[in-house]
Design a protein around this motif. Structure first.
Motif: not given
Ligand code: FNR
Length: 360
Positions: A1-27
């Protein structure tokens, strides 16, 4: 089994911020006007400490719950979110599939693609509920209820805290408008308790009112035969200077007195937050912004991973409190305490750093 990409919730937040444009992030992260209600959601949770008990066998933890005749792996519902297609191509379908795969409830917003029939097809076995914004007369509302029943939704929810669309200054300051003229919005402002009575008389489907913020309205809802009270200030996105959702819960729990289940949302970003809600009398906790973040970070799999991390946090919290199921928990496990943060949409993640610029 491979290690999961995200170990903490803040890593998911960070990845989401990287993927979203500013309008959608602010939304996602924004609220109304001064964003005081939004901050108070966090402050209300941060102002509660735990009173743990020890030396009880907690080697087995069961965080599942019964809801609408089904067993859920955690007492969570993915809160209704309009426009999930901005964060994942399958939109509401991806969220419903994550709910089905993991085993939590799903509530679909009426302003979310690909619509109620397609979402029902995408996740036929999920515990699905349908939330309506009123955009037409009684005949229009009835037709929507009939569609929800035909598509197998287990409950019908009216959002009642949105008589007017609030001023979201992050959008306004960037000239990014989501609140343009929409004549049908008037129907939402015209809603009264007689509409609730009419729906209850006409349809057997359990009726939920989302956006209850006082004991008075919870009592009125019960008098009108409403089947579930959904305590919410819309994640601080509607009325500014409201109370934090968790500050509202005690008076609602007292008014309801166990007669109906209580759903609550607003700032529940951590496993400990969810445990606090259940200790204070809620049956189910709604996940709003974190749902958007899970989907933006990794689609259905990202949202399932987010739920897995919440589950780990919940299990550890329950074990350290000395209880092994929700039945063992009550208000005696909570105690008022000064908050250690000033409260913000993402203040539950102290390790989070986002490369933000000034956009406004
Ligand atoms: C929402 N919310 C919402 N509520 C509703 O009844 N219908 C809807 O269509 C929407 N749309 C929506 C979009 C976005 C981007 C957000 C963040 C929120 C409110 C939502 O259901 C829930 O009440 C809050 O999000 C809960 O607070 P947290 O978990 O976001 O802090």
């Amino acid at each position: 089994m491979t290690a999961p990409q995200f170990l903490t919730l803040h890593e998911l937040v960070k990845k989401a911020r990287q993927k979203l444009n500013h309008d959608n992030w602010d939304y996602i992260v924004g609220g109304a006007e001064t964003e005081t209600t939004l901050r108070r959601n966090r402050l209300a949770l941060d102002s509660l400490a735990f009173r743990p008990r020890v030396l009880r066998d907690v080697s087995h933890i069961d965080a599942s719950t019964k809801f609408l005749g089904r067993t859920l792996r955690l007492p969570l519902v993915l809160a209704p979110i309009g426009g999930l297609e901005l964060f994942a191509p399958e939109g509401g379908g991806a969220a419903a599939k994550a709910a089905q795969q993991f085993g939590v409830a799903h509530m679909l917003s009426s302003v979310c693609d690909p619509g109620l029939e397609a979402v029902a097809q995408a996740a036929p076995d999920a515990l699905r509920m349908f939330q309506l914004y009123t955009r037409g007369d009684a005949a229009w509302v009835d037709a929507m209820a009939e569609r929800a029943i035909a598509a197998g939704y287990g409950a019908f929810c009216l959002t009642v805290d949105t008589a007017y669309y609030s001023r979201r200054e992050r959008d306004l300051a960037k000239r990014h408008s989501r609140s343009g003229p929409m004549p049908q919005r008037e129907f939402q402002a015209r809603l009264t308790w007689s509409d609730v009575a009419r729906l209850k008389a006409k349809f057997a489907l359990p009726l939920i009112l989302k956006g209850i913020a006082t004991a008075e309205d919870a009592t009125l809802a019960l008098e009108h035969g409403v089947d579930m009270i959904y305590v919410s200030n819309h994640g601080g996105r509607q009325l500014d200077y409201g109370r934090g959702a968790m500050d509202v819960l005690p008076e609602i729990a007292a008014a309801v007195g166990g007669r109906t289940p209580i759903i609550i949302d607003g700032g529940f970003n951590r496993g400990t937050d969810i445990v606090k809600a259940l200790a204070a009398g809620a049956s189910l906790v709604g996940i709003g912004r974190m749902q958007c973040i899970g989907l933006a970070a990794g689609g259905q799999a990202g949202l399932v991973r987010l739920l897995e991390i919440l589950e780990q946090e919940i299990h550890i919290c329950l074990g350290l409190l000395g209880v092994n199921s929700w039945a063992g928990l009550d208000r005696s496990y909570l105690h008022p305490a000064p908050p250690v943060s000033t409260g913000a949409a993402l203040s539950a993640f102290p390790l989070l750093t986002l490369e933000e610029q000034a956009f406004y």
